[in-house]
Design a protein around this motif. Structure first.
Motif, mmCIF file in Angstrom:
data_model
loop_
_atom_site.group_PDB
_atom_site.id
_atom_site.type_symbol
_atom_site.label_atom_id
_atom_site.label_comp_id
_atom_site.label_asym_id
_atom_site.label_seq_id
_atom_site.Cartn_x
_atom_site.Cartn_y
_atom_site.Cartn_z
ATOM 1 N N UNK A 167 -7.147 5.985 -22.054
ATOM 2 C CA UNK A 167 -5.834 5.689 -21.470
ATOM 3 C C UNK A 167 -5.420 4.245 -21.749
ATOM 4 N N UNK A 168 -4.129 3.989 -21.636
ATOM 5 C CA UNK A 168 -3.577 2.646 -21.820
ATOM 6 C C UNK A 168 -2.971 2.183 -20.512
ATOM 7 N N UNK A 169 -2.749 0.863 -20.397
ATOM 8 C CA UNK A 169 -2.092 0.308 -19.209
ATOM 9 C C UNK A 169 -0.818 -0.398 -19.659
ATOM 10 N N UNK A 170 0.286 -0.020 -19.023
ATOM 11 C CA UNK A 170 1.583 -0.612 -19.324
ATOM 12 C C UNK A 170 1.729 -1.956 -18.614
ATOM 13 N N UNK A 171 2.764 -2.683 -18.980
ATOM 14 C CA UNK A 171 3.031 -3.971 -18.329
ATOM 15 C C UNK A 171 3.166 -3.820 -16.824
ATOM 16 N N UNK A 172 3.741 -2.708 -16.379
ATOM 17 C CA UNK A 172 3.963 -2.494 -14.949
ATOM 18 C C UNK A 172 2.690 -2.096 -14.213
ATOM 19 N N UNK A 185 8.742 -7.593 -19.310
ATOM 20 C CA UNK A 185 8.874 -7.955 -20.723
ATOM 21 C C UNK A 185 9.932 -9.029 -20.917
ATOM 22 N N UNK A 186 11.086 -8.846 -20.268
ATOM 23 C CA UNK A 186 12.156 -9.827 -20.406
ATOM 24 C C UNK A 186 11.767 -11.184 -19.826
ATOM 25 N N UNK A 187 10.978 -11.179 -18.753
ATOM 26 C CA UNK A 187 10.549 -12.456 -18.169
ATOM 27 C C UNK A 187 9.553 -13.173 -19.082
ATOM 28 N N UNK A 188 8.813 -12.427 -19.898
ATOM 29 C CA UNK A 188 7.865 -13.031 -20.829
ATOM 30 C C UNK A 188 8.566 -13.679 -22.018
ATOM 31 N N UNK A 189 9.745 -13.190 -22.345
ATOM 32 C CA UNK A 189 10.472 -13.685 -23.521
ATOM 33 C C UNK A 189 11.438 -14.812 -23.195
ATOM 34 N N UNK A 190 11.457 -15.296 -21.972
ATOM 35 C CA UNK A 190 12.375 -16.386 -21.635
ATOM 36 C C UNK A 190 11.675 -17.709 -21.632
#
Length: 88
Positions: free
Chosen positions: A55-60, A83-88
């Motif tokens: 299994x994988x784990x998502x950002x959330x 994701x958007x907070x990581x790109x700012x």
């Protein structure tokens, strides 16, 4: 005294990746909204899951074994926000 520059493999993303790997090995797959949303996951982890079945784990934080076309579902609001907070 060592600094992060002296030991680039300690801490940061490497530590997070290692912790996520441990959590994935130790925990069960979570039921929930993974059927309703597309989640953000590192591409290499999706490939690894396709090969090994892990299994994988998502950002959330959602954990599941990918197997559906993500294009057919809306993006998980929590993953998108992170994701958007990581790109700012």
């Amino acid at each position: 005294m060592s600094t992060p520059i002296d030991s680039p493999d300690q801490g940061g993303l490497t530590t997070l990746d290692r912790e996520l790997e441990e959590l994935i090995r130790e925990e069960n797959i979570e039921p929930g909204d993974h059927e309703r949303f597309s989640h953000y996951v590192k591409k290499d982890k999706i490939l690894e899951s396709a090969i090994t079945g892990k299994p994988v784990r998502a950002l959330c934080g959602k954990k599941w074994t990918p197997g559906r076309d993500p294009e057919k579902f809306p993006v998980c609001p929590q993953c998108k926000e992170i994701y958007e907070s990581l790109n700012t």
